[in-house]
Scaffold this active site. Structure first.
Site, short mmCIF file in Angstrom:
data_model
loop_
_atom_site.label_atom_id
_atom_site.label_comp_id
_atom_site.label_asym_id
_atom_site.label_seq_id
_atom_site.Cartn_x
_atom_site.Cartn_y
_atom_site.Cartn_z
N ALA A 189 0.65 -1.34 0.39
CA ALA A 189 -0.12 0.27 0.24
C ALA A 189 1.36 1.23 0.16
O ALA A 189 0.75 2.22 -0.92
CB ALA A 189 -1.15 -0.62 1.40
N TYR A 190 1.69 0.84 0.83
CA TYR A 190 2.43 2.75 0.90
C TYR A 190 3.58 2.31 -0.10
O TYR A 190 3.35 3.68 -0.56
CB TYR A 190 3.57 2.43 2.59
CG TYR A 190 4.52 3.05 2.40
CD1 TYR A 190 4.04 4.83 2.57
CD2 TYR A 190 5.78 3.28 2.49
CE1 TYR A 190 4.97 5.90 2.82
CE2 TYR A 190 6.59 4.18 2.58
CZ TYR A 190 6.06 5.77 3.01
OH TYR A 190 6.87 6.43 2.68
N ILE A 191 4.15 1.98 -1.08
CA ILE A 191 5.59 2.46 -1.97
C ILE A 191 4.82 2.15 -3.07
O ILE A 191 4.74 2.74 -3.72
CB ILE A 191 6.29 0.76 -2.02
CG1 ILE A 191 6.82 0.54 -1.00
CG2 ILE A 191 7.30 0.80 -3.41
CD1 ILE A 191 8.17 -0.59 -0.47
N SER A 193 1.95 3.87 -3.03
CA SER A 193 1.06 4.80 -3.36
C SER A 193 2.61 6.17 -3.79
O SER A 193 2.74 7.27 -4.47
CB SER A 193 0.60 5.88 -2.09
OG SER A 193 1.27 5.85 -0.79
N GLY A 309 8.51 4.57 6.37
CA GLY A 309 9.30 6.13 4.81
C GLY A 309 10.13 4.99 3.95
O GLY A 309 11.12 5.81 3.56
#
Length: 310
Positions: A189-191, A193, A309
């Protein structure tokens, strides 16, 4: 209107000469050069804590007027007060960047009160570290991660970009992740986005090239902030301080390179291109060795596992 700067075609060579030749000589002579940020208006999102707070303070030290954006007004007020007590100029603007009309209202207010924004740091975001096997029934993890990490900064950038292009100067720094290059497991999900924001920045920079508006993607590695608290595996891992990360952001603002990253992520990206199956095997092995946090597995009710992050 803001003063014009050099042509985009000359950004990198001039920045290199200024940083590594002219500036050191000037310091030795007792006449340090003013920062390119001096007199600029710089907006920093996610500025109430962590990397955003450290960046806002460092930008203010360089002589810029800083517009701090975050949801929590009381935390913004604290940072603004600290900047002002140190002799800087800062304004705190509360806004939920996942609320589209609120972002539009923020842009209208800023342009009305300040006339323009010379530089924008898209720092606000969220990180979530969770394997897909724990995400099958959690589509909302992907939706809200995209909302703050991609749609929010894109909407804000589109609101401020017309004035930047009209004044023929502007720079946007997107805080992304070295995961854009490494594709680390558990960060789907994070990477995803941050990869979307990274790509948006590169394309926007090409379209605004002739208007002297440029973009930098800062691909940060692990930073020791509240975002990594829930992940046990990161408690003793090497990590930058928020101040070290902020120094990279300021370098991106002053020198305006296309990207700033790390040697490790650059090597990983090259290896992924030359030997993709080998890189897959290495990442799969790492995935098995470093398990999901208790929060990601649902052991801590109401909390999401926050990544780096990274």
């Amino acid at each position: 209107m803001a003063r014009p700067l050099q042509s985009p075609l000359l950004i990198s060579p001039r920045a290199v000469v200024r940083r590594h030749l002219v500036a050191p000589v000037a310091r030795l002579a007792g006449h340090p050069l003013p920062s390119p940020l001096s007199g600029r208006t710089v907006m920093v999102t996610g500025a109430s804590s962590g990397v955003g707070e450290a960046t806002a303070k460092l930008v203010a030290e360089r002589g810029a007027t800083v517009l701090l954006v975050a949801r929590r007004q009381e935390h913004l007020d604290r940072v603004v007060q600290e900047i002002q007590e140190a002799g800087g100029t800062a304004f705190g603007l509360s806004c939920d960047l996942t609320d589209g009309p609120a972002v539009d209202a923020l842009v209208a207010r800023v342009l009305d009160e300040h006339g323009h924004v010379d530089m924008l740091v898209n720092n606000a975001g969220r990180s979530i570290r969770r394997s897909l096997k724990y995400s099958y029934g959690r589509m909302h993890d992907f939706e809200r991660t995209m909302a703050i990490n991609y749609f929010g900064p894109v909407r804000l950038t589109l609101g401020l970009l017309p004035t930047m292009r009209e004044q023929r100067f502007g720079h946007v720094v997107n805080i992304v992740t070295w995961g854009v290059q490494l594709k680390a497991p558990k960060f789907a999900a994070y990477i995803a986005s941050k990869t979307a924001l990274d790509t948006f920045g590169r394309i926007a920079g090409r379209e605004a090239w002739h208007d002297n508006v440029t973009f930098t993607n800062v691909r940060l590695s692990l930073v020791r902030t509240d975002m990594i608290v829930a992940t046990e595996a990161y408690r003793h891992a090497p990590a930058k301080t928020p101040e070290q990360a902020a120094a990279l952001v300021v370098r991106a603002l002053e020198d305006r390179p296309l990207t700033l990253g790390s040697t490790v992520s650059n090597v990983g990206e090259v290896l992924g291109l030359l030997a993709p199956r080998l890189m897959d095997a290495l990442m799969a092995a790492t995935d098995r060795r470093v398990p999901d946090s208790r929060a990601a597995r649902g052991a801590v009710a109401g909390r999401d596992s926050s990544g780096s992050g990274a």
